[in-house]
Design a protein around this motif. Sequence first.
Motif, mmCIF file in Angstrom:
data_model
loop_
_atom_site.group_PDB
_atom_site.id
_atom_site.type_symbol
_atom_site.label_atom_id
_atom_site.label_comp_id
_atom_site.label_asym_id
_atom_site.label_seq_id
_atom_site.Cartn_x
_atom_site.Cartn_y
_atom_site.Cartn_z
ATOM 1 N N TRP A 6 44.851 50.072 -50.241
ATOM 2 C CA TRP A 6 45.515 51.334 -49.946
ATOM 3 C C TRP A 6 45.921 52.054 -51.232
ATOM 4 O O TRP A 6 45.790 53.267 -51.363
ATOM 5 C CB TRP A 6 46.750 51.047 -49.089
ATOM 6 C CG TRP A 6 47.388 52.249 -48.477
ATOM 7 C CD1 TRP A 6 47.126 53.559 -48.738
ATOM 8 C CD2 TRP A 6 48.407 52.250 -47.474
ATOM 9 N NE1 TRP A 6 47.920 54.376 -47.972
ATOM 10 C CE2 TRP A 6 48.712 53.598 -47.193
ATOM 11 C CE3 TRP A 6 49.096 51.248 -46.804
ATOM 12 C CZ2 TRP A 6 49.692 53.952 -46.262
ATOM 13 C CZ3 TRP A 6 50.058 51.602 -45.876
ATOM 14 C CH2 TRP A 6 50.356 52.937 -45.593
ATOM 15 N N THR A 42 44.990 55.036 -36.406
ATOM 16 C CA THR A 42 45.522 56.323 -36.860
ATOM 17 C C THR A 42 45.393 57.383 -35.773
ATOM 18 O O THR A 42 46.327 58.166 -35.523
ATOM 19 C CB THR A 42 44.786 56.787 -38.129
ATOM 20 O OG1 THR A 42 44.960 55.817 -39.164
ATOM 21 C CG2 THR A 42 45.328 58.120 -38.613
ATOM 22 N N SER A 57 51.718 50.469 -39.004
ATOM 23 C CA SER A 57 50.996 50.332 -40.278
ATOM 24 C C SER A 57 51.059 48.890 -40.781
ATOM 25 O O SER A 57 50.104 48.397 -41.389
ATOM 26 C CB SER A 57 51.581 51.281 -41.333
ATOM 27 O OG SER A 57 52.823 50.821 -41.827
ATOM 28 N N SER A 92 43.858 54.825 -47.306
ATOM 29 C CA SER A 92 44.086 55.777 -48.399
ATOM 30 C C SER A 92 43.359 57.090 -48.135
ATOM 31 O O SER A 92 43.781 58.147 -48.604
ATOM 32 C CB SER A 92 43.625 55.174 -49.728
ATOM 33 O OG SER A 92 42.218 55.072 -49.798
ATOM 34 N N GLU A 135 45.313 58.901 -44.985
ATOM 35 C CA GLU A 135 46.620 59.487 -45.275
ATOM 36 C C GLU A 135 46.508 60.883 -45.884
ATOM 37 O O GLU A 135 47.513 61.569 -46.014
ATOM 38 C CB GLU A 135 47.421 58.571 -46.193
ATOM 39 C CG GLU A 135 46.953 58.531 -47.629
ATOM 40 C CD GLU A 135 47.892 57.731 -48.520
ATOM 41 O OE1 GLU A 135 48.993 57.377 -48.062
ATOM 42 O OE2 GLU A 135 47.512 57.462 -49.682
ATOM 43 N N ASP A 176 47.730 62.908 -43.285
ATOM 44 C CA ASP A 176 48.880 62.230 -42.709
ATOM 45 C C ASP A 176 49.792 63.219 -41.983
ATOM 46 O O ASP A 176 50.154 64.262 -42.539
ATOM 47 C CB ASP A 176 49.664 61.522 -43.813
ATOM 48 C CG ASP A 176 50.598 60.454 -43.268
ATOM 49 O OD1 ASP A 176 50.765 60.401 -42.041
ATOM 50 O OD2 ASP A 176 51.138 59.682 -44.076
ATOM 51 N N ASP A 233 52.733 62.119 -40.643
ATOM 52 C CA ASP A 233 54.070 61.525 -40.642
ATOM 53 C C ASP A 233 55.077 62.464 -41.285
ATOM 54 O O ASP A 233 54.742 63.271 -42.163
ATOM 55 C CB ASP A 233 54.071 60.200 -41.408
ATOM 56 C CG ASP A 233 53.585 59.049 -40.553
ATOM 57 O OD1 ASP A 233 53.802 59.087 -39.332
ATOM 58 O OD2 ASP A 233 52.970 58.118 -41.108
ATOM 59 N N ARG A 259 57.397 58.580 -44.382
ATOM 60 C CA ARG A 259 56.575 58.156 -45.516
ATOM 61 C C ARG A 259 57.416 57.452 -46.572
ATOM 62 O O ARG A 259 56.991 56.452 -47.163
ATOM 63 C CB ARG A 259 55.839 59.356 -46.122
ATOM 64 C CG ARG A 259 54.524 59.693 -45.432
ATOM 65 C CD ARG A 259 53.710 60.670 -46.272
ATOM 66 N NE ARG A 259 54.407 61.929 -46.400
ATOM 67 C CZ ARG A 259 54.299 62.933 -45.520
ATOM 68 N NH1 ARG A 259 53.516 62.798 -44.473
ATOM 69 N NH2 ARG A 259 54.961 64.054 -45.698
#
Length: 542
Positions: free
Chosen positions: A70, A202, A223, A253, A256, A259, A261, A266
């Motif tokens: 990641w 995801t 996660s 990676s 995201e 992402d 979130d 995060r």
Amino acid sequence: METFTVTLIVLAAIAFGTVIERILPLPVPAPLIQTALGVLISLTTSYDIEIEPHIFFIIFIPPLLFLDGWRIPNDELLRDSPTVLSLAIGLVVVTVLGAGLFIHWMVPAIPLGVAFALAAIISPTDPVAVSAIAARTPVPKRIMHILEGESLLNDASGLVAMKFAVAAVLTGSFSFFSASETFGWLALGGIVTGVAMTFVITALKSQISRRLGYHGPARILTSILTPFVAYIIAEHIEASGILAAVASGIAMSVAERNDTDLAVTRIDRKAVWETIYFAASGATFVILGEQLPRLIDGASDLVVETGHGNPLWIVVYVLAISAFLAAARFIWVKISLLLTFRKEMHGDTRLQTFRLTSVITLAGARGTVTLAGIMTLPLVMTDGSEFPARDLAILLAAGVILVSLIVASVGLPVALKGLRMDEGEDHEQQIDRALVLSAQAAIVATEKRALEIREDVDETALQRQTRLILDFYRNRIDEKTSDFGEFQPRSGSRELMRVLLASAVKAEREEVFRLVRAKELPEDAARKLVDDIDLIEARFAP
């Protein structure tokens, strides 16, 4: 109750080790301190840490490899892929074959299959340990990226090679063609499973959030479960769970970059993962130290059986294996660099090549994955008899780890002096440019959002808060800083500030991710920027 107590003792030792590390005047690697504390636990308590090998493996390996995958910058990995692949695959093959034959020749009591398994598991390197060693003499980013890429891939190749060697010991046979076919499935199935699981999970998170509402802690927990799910499913279909964990992290990676979130999630997720990584890697070394006295006792008997009467021959074996690994690595690295890395050298090519080769050789310290992998050697054979030379193999691997850490801590700062490399555009300059572009995007988004809500809020308050945000971003353009300083909402206007800021930081992040996709900003620099943006947003979160 005893298991709970032992767990607390191990965690306390990990935390206390950081205190000792900071007190010591010399940059002693944390793994050495943690191992010493483990020995202290063994000598001062009556507790015995007994973990089933496969349970030990599944607890520690998936999250460690997942987070390594990641965190590694994909663009840097691709840029130096010839060098990375040469070290991660070519050097592993040479190490397994060469060191395996050498170990068996030197210690005939270790069967050839077990010697190959030991050679396979001591082939992976650990850049985390090197980062700690080089804290006071930083390693150039370009070299660290190469070492990180090598470690990530050779973790997988070394562990898979060990799996084949152990299978050969258990079954008593080995077929190259059968192994090649099996390896193809292990690699392909593991990689596909890891990538698929990450993107499926995801997508499910996004769907659930849209339908049932957003829940940050649940997303963080998901996660954490991702690498374990990828590993277990891959193992269930008889693919490589190791490669699944690595591929899952690399896919994360990429995922995201889109992402969804919240900033607070995060920030919390990063803290949780850093804690997991810190605890998991530290626990392996504390457990090693706790088991060292018993390993020495068991291995001493085996050394006597080899014809040597003095257990100190174990030290000779460890030093000989370490020297063989260092020589093989130095030769392979030098050839590899001459073929793939020559243009990056400045000045005297011979001198620079020697320095760079020395740095990469010394940075090949063994660490957590080697330790976790060797602890998974089976306890018994298929017929119920003891696995041959298990204690000796574990002790030799532990010795190689410790020697490599000590040598790196002493030699790496010396080898780094005078090393010059062309690393391209400085990361600070890249971050400055991204700060300007993202700030400009934030200014446009703020002005647009202010126009949209103008009729629904107090005009004077809106002008004040808009001006405050715009002044901050204009200052960022002038000063190249993300510090908010005295940036505070006016009395009674916090909600208005939050609404405007939400649009600004969203535009910032989108611009940063655009720069990454356009290859105009390295991933590690982008992560630093996103972290700063998240802190800004979290500061004014409701």
